[in-house]
Design an enzyme around this catalytic site. Sequence first.
Site, PDB file in Angstrom:
ATOM      1  N   GLY A  14      -3.886  -0.540  11.491  1.00 37.41           N
ATOM      2  CA  GLY A  14      -4.998  -1.467  11.709  1.00 37.41           C
ATOM      3  C   GLY A  14      -6.306  -1.076  11.055  1.00 37.41           C
ATOM      4  O   GLY A  14      -7.381  -1.485  11.521  1.00 37.41           O
ATOM      5  N   MET A  92       4.184  -6.554   9.346  1.00 35.52           N
ATOM      6  CA  MET A  92       5.384  -6.172   8.589  1.00 35.52           C
ATOM      7  C   MET A  92       6.585  -7.078   8.850  1.00 35.52           C
ATOM      8  O   MET A  92       7.734  -6.655   8.675  1.00 35.52           O
ATOM      9  CB  MET A  92       5.750  -4.715   8.907  1.00 35.52           C
ATOM     10  N   ARG A  93       6.356  -8.316   9.238  1.00 42.09           N
ATOM     11  CA  ARG A  93       7.453  -9.269   9.408  1.00 42.09           C
ATOM     12  C   ARG A  93       7.293 -10.407   8.418  1.00 42.09           C
ATOM     13  O   ARG A  93       6.167 -10.852   8.167  1.00 42.09           O
ATOM     14  CB  ARG A  93       7.457  -9.881  10.818  1.00 42.09           C
ATOM     15  N   ASN A 109      -3.504 -12.904   3.437  1.00 36.80           N
ATOM     16  CA  ASN A 109      -2.807 -11.617   3.484  1.00 36.80           C
ATOM     17  C   ASN A 109      -3.503 -10.671   2.512  1.00 36.80           C
ATOM     18  O   ASN A 109      -4.068 -11.105   1.506  1.00 36.80           O
ATOM     19  CB  ASN A 109      -1.348 -11.790   3.061  1.00 36.80           C
ATOM     20  N   HIS A 111      -2.639  -7.325   0.076  1.00 39.57           N
ATOM     21  CA  HIS A 111      -1.530  -6.565  -0.495  1.00 39.57           C
ATOM     22  C   HIS A 111      -2.106  -5.476  -1.398  1.00 39.57           C
ATOM     23  O   HIS A 111      -3.029  -5.735  -2.175  1.00 39.57           O
ATOM     24  CB  HIS A 111      -0.614  -7.496  -1.306  1.00 39.57           C
ATOM     25  N   GLU A 145       7.079 -17.562  -0.326  1.00 37.26           N
ATOM     26  CA  GLU A 145       7.605 -16.374  -1.005  1.00 37.26           C
ATOM     27  C   GLU A 145       6.650 -15.208  -0.777  1.00 37.26           C
ATOM     28  O   GLU A 145       5.427 -15.349  -0.984  1.00 37.26           O
ATOM     29  CB  GLU A 145       7.730 -16.677  -2.502  1.00 37.26           C
ATOM     30  N   ALA A 175     -10.678   0.502  -1.150  1.00 35.24           N
ATOM     31  CA  ALA A 175     -11.024  -0.778  -1.792  1.00 35.24           C
ATOM     32  C   ALA A 175     -10.607  -1.960  -0.911  1.00 35.24           C
ATOM     33  O   ALA A 175     -11.319  -2.973  -0.833  1.00 35.24           O
ATOM     34  CB  ALA A 175     -10.354  -0.864  -3.161  1.00 35.24           C
TER      35      ALA A 175
HETATM   36  C1  GRF Z   1      -2.401  -1.955   3.777  1.00 30.07           C
HETATM   37  O1  GRF Z   1      -2.241  -1.132   2.648  1.00 30.07           O
HETATM   38  C2  GRF Z   1      -2.162  -3.402   3.438  1.00 30.07           C
HETATM   39  O2  GRF Z   1      -2.556  -3.731   2.146  1.00 30.07           O
HETATM   40  C3  GRF Z   1      -0.665  -3.514   3.562  1.00 30.07           C
HETATM   41  O3  GRF Z   1      -0.335  -2.703   4.660  1.00 30.07           O
HETATM   42  C4  GRF Z   1      -1.330  -1.692   4.824  1.00 30.07           C
HETATM   43  C5  GRF Z   1      -1.857  -1.852   6.216  1.00 30.07           C
HETATM   44  O4  GRF Z   1      -2.743  -0.810   6.583  1.00 30.07           O
HETATM   45  N1  GRF Z   1      -0.278  -4.894   3.695  1.00 30.07           N
HETATM   46  P1  GRF Z   1      -3.611  -0.953   7.907  1.00 30.07           P
HETATM   47  O5  GRF Z   1      -2.644  -1.223   9.055  1.00 30.07           O
HETATM   48  O6  GRF Z   1      -4.561  -2.097   7.710  1.00 30.07           O
HETATM   49  O7  GRF Z   1      -4.309   0.354   8.056  1.00 30.07           O
END
Ligand code: GRF
Length: 204
Positions: A14, A92-93, A109, A111, A145, A175
């Site tokens: 988080g 993560m789902r 989202n 990434h 997707e 970043a």
């Molecule tokens: C981050 O690197 C995000 O880009 C990816 O999962 C990680 C989550 O980290 N989707 P956090 O739980 O926000 O510390």
Amino acid sequence: MTKKRIGVLISGRGSNLQALIDAAEDPDYPAKIVLVISNVAGAQGLARADAAGIPTLTISHKDYSSRESFDTAITEALEDAGAELLCNAGFMRLHSESFVRHWWNRHLNIHPSLLPDFKGLDTHARVLEAGEKITGCTVHFVRPEMDTGPIVAQAEVPVLPGDTPETLATRVLEAEHRLYPHALRLVASGAVHVEGEAVVGTAL
Ligand code: GRF
């Protein structure tokens, strides 16, 4: 100013949620987090939300027989909380297509790569294997997707000699923590919107 009501989906640490929480403390920030949902009980991000006085829920995918019923439970909880926009922050789902359609152009989202390069997991190891010299992070609207969709904002991060997946992840994460609050500000304030499949508008 009417603040947009935000739901955040997490599965773990988080730290991006924390960056959004910190940004939203500014009275001029155009968004307010109204609910944090984790699919993992005890996720560190839940404690971060608790500490900020933000309501939390754990909705475990293990308690549902299908992806659709799990997603419906999430949407119902978000709508009960009056969420208007949804932010995935390390969730993560995969989502069902109906969930993605429901939150179409209202769902972001983050990434840890410069999309469309390096979609999916183990991003940093793959960036290093490919010998990239620049990587970064992307905030985008969610589409069916995985790791595709109109891009709101990106930040570049250098790959340095001797980097490991861990050192690179740390640099990219810093970043991310700047980019996500910036991108959410753009969307929540209405400075940008989706036209066709591109994000257009004014960078603040
Ligand atoms: C981050 O690197 C995000 O880009 C990816 O999962 C990680 C989550 O980290 N989707 P956090 O739980 O926000 O510390």
